[in-house]
Design a protein around this motif. Structure first.
Motif, short mmCIF file in Angstrom:
data_model
loop_
_atom_site.label_atom_id
_atom_site.label_comp_id
_atom_site.label_asym_id
_atom_site.label_seq_id
_atom_site.Cartn_x
_atom_site.Cartn_y
_atom_site.Cartn_z
N SER A 115 -24.63 -19.67 -18.12
CA SER A 115 -24.79 -20.04 -16.70
C SER A 115 -26.26 -20.12 -16.34
N TYR A 175 -23.41 -9.96 -12.99
CA TYR A 175 -22.86 -11.12 -13.70
C TYR A 175 -23.96 -11.80 -14.52
N VAL A 235 -22.55 -21.67 6.55
CA VAL A 235 -23.69 -21.90 5.65
C VAL A 235 -24.71 -20.80 5.87
N PHE A 236 -25.05 -20.07 4.80
CA PHE A 236 -26.01 -18.97 4.90
C PHE A 236 -27.45 -19.52 4.89
C1 UD1 Z 1 -22.94 -19.76 -8.64
C2 UD1 Z 1 -22.22 -18.50 -9.08
C3 UD1 Z 1 -22.26 -18.27 -10.53
C4 UD1 Z 1 -22.13 -19.51 -11.38
C5 UD1 Z 1 -23.12 -20.51 -10.91
C6 UD1 Z 1 -23.08 -21.73 -11.79
C7 UD1 Z 1 -22.32 -16.49 -7.65
C8 UD1 Z 1 -23.27 -15.51 -7.06
N1 UD1 Z 1 -22.87 -17.31 -8.50
O1 UD1 Z 1 -24.26 -19.47 -8.41
O2 UD1 Z 1 -21.19 -17.44 -10.83
O3 UD1 Z 1 -22.41 -19.22 -12.71
O4 UD1 Z 1 -22.82 -20.81 -9.58
O5 UD1 Z 1 -21.82 -22.31 -11.79
O6 UD1 Z 1 -21.14 -16.52 -7.35
N2 UD1 Z 1 -23.34 -19.68 0.46
C9 UD1 Z 1 -23.08 -20.08 1.76
N3 UD1 Z 1 -21.87 -19.75 2.32
C10 UD1 Z 1 -20.91 -19.04 1.64
C11 UD1 Z 1 -21.18 -18.65 0.30
C12 UD1 Z 1 -22.40 -18.99 -0.26
O7 UD1 Z 1 -23.92 -20.72 2.40
O8 UD1 Z 1 -19.85 -18.79 2.21
C13 UD1 Z 1 -24.66 -20.04 -0.14
C14 UD1 Z 1 -25.31 -18.86 -0.84
O9 UD1 Z 1 -26.06 -18.11 0.07
C15 UD1 Z 1 -26.18 -19.59 -1.88
C16 UD1 Z 1 -25.40 -20.87 -2.19
O10 UD1 Z 1 -24.46 -21.02 -1.14
O11 UD1 Z 1 -27.42 -19.92 -1.34
C17 UD1 Z 1 -24.69 -20.87 -3.52
O12 UD1 Z 1 -23.78 -19.80 -3.58
P1 UD1 Z 1 -22.83 -19.49 -4.83
O13 UD1 Z 1 -22.15 -20.71 -5.29
O14 UD1 Z 1 -21.97 -18.34 -4.46
O15 UD1 Z 1 -23.86 -18.90 -5.91
P2 UD1 Z 1 -24.94 -19.52 -6.95
O16 UD1 Z 1 -26.01 -18.51 -7.02
O17 UD1 Z 1 -25.32 -20.91 -6.63
#
Ligand code: UD1
Length: 346
Positions: A115, A175, A235-236
């Motif tokens: 990853s 992870y 969106v965070f």
């Molecule tokens: C994700 C996964 C990881 C995977 C990688 C590649 C996590 C932490 N990481 O990384 O398992 O290997 O993709 O496929 O799960 N966000 C929002 N609203 C929400 C949730 C998240 O805005 O409800 C934002 C977060 O703050 C972040 C972005 O979306 O900035 C991406 O989040 P997420 O997909 O969870 O994690 P990644 O670190 O991109």
């Protein structure tokens, strides 16, 4: 080729199995069917229900196998520190047990699902100091709504660049630590056993069959699940976080390319490749595309943040194109539009 596929019943494993079988490979599907990964039992036609932690006791299943394609892993953000032993058990110990069993059965080729989380933060440039490595963002800055990374020398806001595979590994979550460990075990195994390994560093994978809203799921499924409930995607930060969203069918094609290539690699080495679309997109744009396609409420930018998140991480697809012959076929704009109405799994 005979390919033993772990995690075969999972979201990505299902697509990999279909693609390998369509290409004429003899796939031996294995999955532990863990309750954390499958709230309702998936289609398990022909799947051997086995846990990688017990790979030493799999009997003759590895006999005659040319390549192991190892997709089984506990994924996503650790929700609590209580998850730490789970990551260590399923990802670290599971991979070590599988590699030892492969060695005992003379299987010398591994394709590993890794990853982009191994990088931690992406690559950044300062207008004055060129490429710089930012320190983790402080709680005080995040609380004040300053989400960007700043240059440690002059405090200017840093611009994102494409991460290459040679970047420093800097895991920021349990992870991520377990994915780095998997790569290191695979590398040690390749050296000690005179074997070959290819690690595929997946970026943000999405597509039909993605698990419905779970804390362990990526943001695309979380937004998609909110819209299905009639709620706006939340969106965070400020939504400006950049990621690379890669369709699961492209991830399956990358695995096919790696399965074909690994046997001809230099023995004793692990080679790692980004698996990405090459077209970075902001999290706010992902939410907007999904909301518009689904006819749902416009996204809400909350300004909240998660402590383990990095600001931007987007990658160069150049090395995988050059050495594996893999290039994604589905752009995030086209793929995410289709994902807005794709089925999710429970
Ligand atoms: C994700 C996964 C990881 C995977 C990688 C590649 C996590 C932490 N990481 O990384 O398992 O290997 O993709 O496929 O799960 N966000 C929002 N609203 C929400 C949730 C998240 O805005 O409800 C934002 C977060 O703050 C972040 C972005 O979306 O900035 C991406 O989040 P997420 O997909 O969870 O994690 P990644 O670190 O991109």
């Amino acid at each position: 080729m005979r390919v033993l596929l772990t995690g075969a019943a999972g979201f990505i494993g299902t697509a990999v199995r279909r693609t390998l079988e369509t290409d004429g490979h003899d796939v031996v599907p294995v999955d532990a069917l863990l309750p954390q990964a499958h709230r309702t039992p998936p289609d398990v036609e022909g799947v051997h229900r086995l846990d990688v932690r017990d790979a030493g006791e799999w009997g003759d299943l590895l006999d005659g196998v040319d390549v192991v394609c190892h997709q089984a892993a506990l994924v996503g953000a650790g929700v609590t520190v209580a998850d730490l032993p789970e990551y260590a058990a399923h990802n670290d110990l599971g991979t070590a047990a599988l590699l030892a069993a492969m060695s005992a059965h003379d299987v010398g080729n591994l394709v590993l699902a890794s990853s982009m989380v191994v990088y931690g933060e992406g690559r950044y440039a300062c207008p004055e100091h060129a490429t710089v490595a930012p320190v983790p963002r402080s709680v005080a800055a995040l609380d004040a709504g300053d989400f960007d990374n700043h240059c440690p020398a002059c405090d200017r806001v840093l611009a994102w660049e494409l991460v290459e595979e040679s970047a420093r590994l800097d895991p920021r979550s349990s992870y991520a630590a377990s994915k780095v460990a998997q790569e290191h075990y695979a590398s040690a195994w390749a050296r000690q056993a005179g074997a070959s390994a290819v690690a595929l560093r997946y970026h943000n994978v999405y597509g039909p069959g993605m698990p419905r809203d779970t804390p362990y799921s990526g943001v695309a499924a979380i937004f998609r699940s909110s819209l299905a409930r009639g709620e706006a995607p939340r969106v965070f930060e400020d939504g400006g976080q950049m990621r690379d969203f890669v369709h699961v069918d492209d991830v399956a094609r990358a695995n096919l390319a790696a399965v074909r290539a690994v046997g001809a690699r230099e023995v004793g080495e692990l080679s790692a490749y980004n698996v990405c679309s090459g077209s970075p997109v902001s999290i706010l744009d992902v939410a907007r595309i999904l909301a518009r396609q689904a006819g749902g409420a416009e996204p809400v930018v909350t300004g909240q943040y998660r402590s383990g998140d990095v600001r931007h991480v987007v990658a160069s697809p150049a090395l995988s194109a050059r050495e594996l012959g893999f290039a994604a076929q589905i752009s995030p704009y086209e793929g995410l539009a289709g994902f807005a109405s794709a089925p999710l799994r429970d």
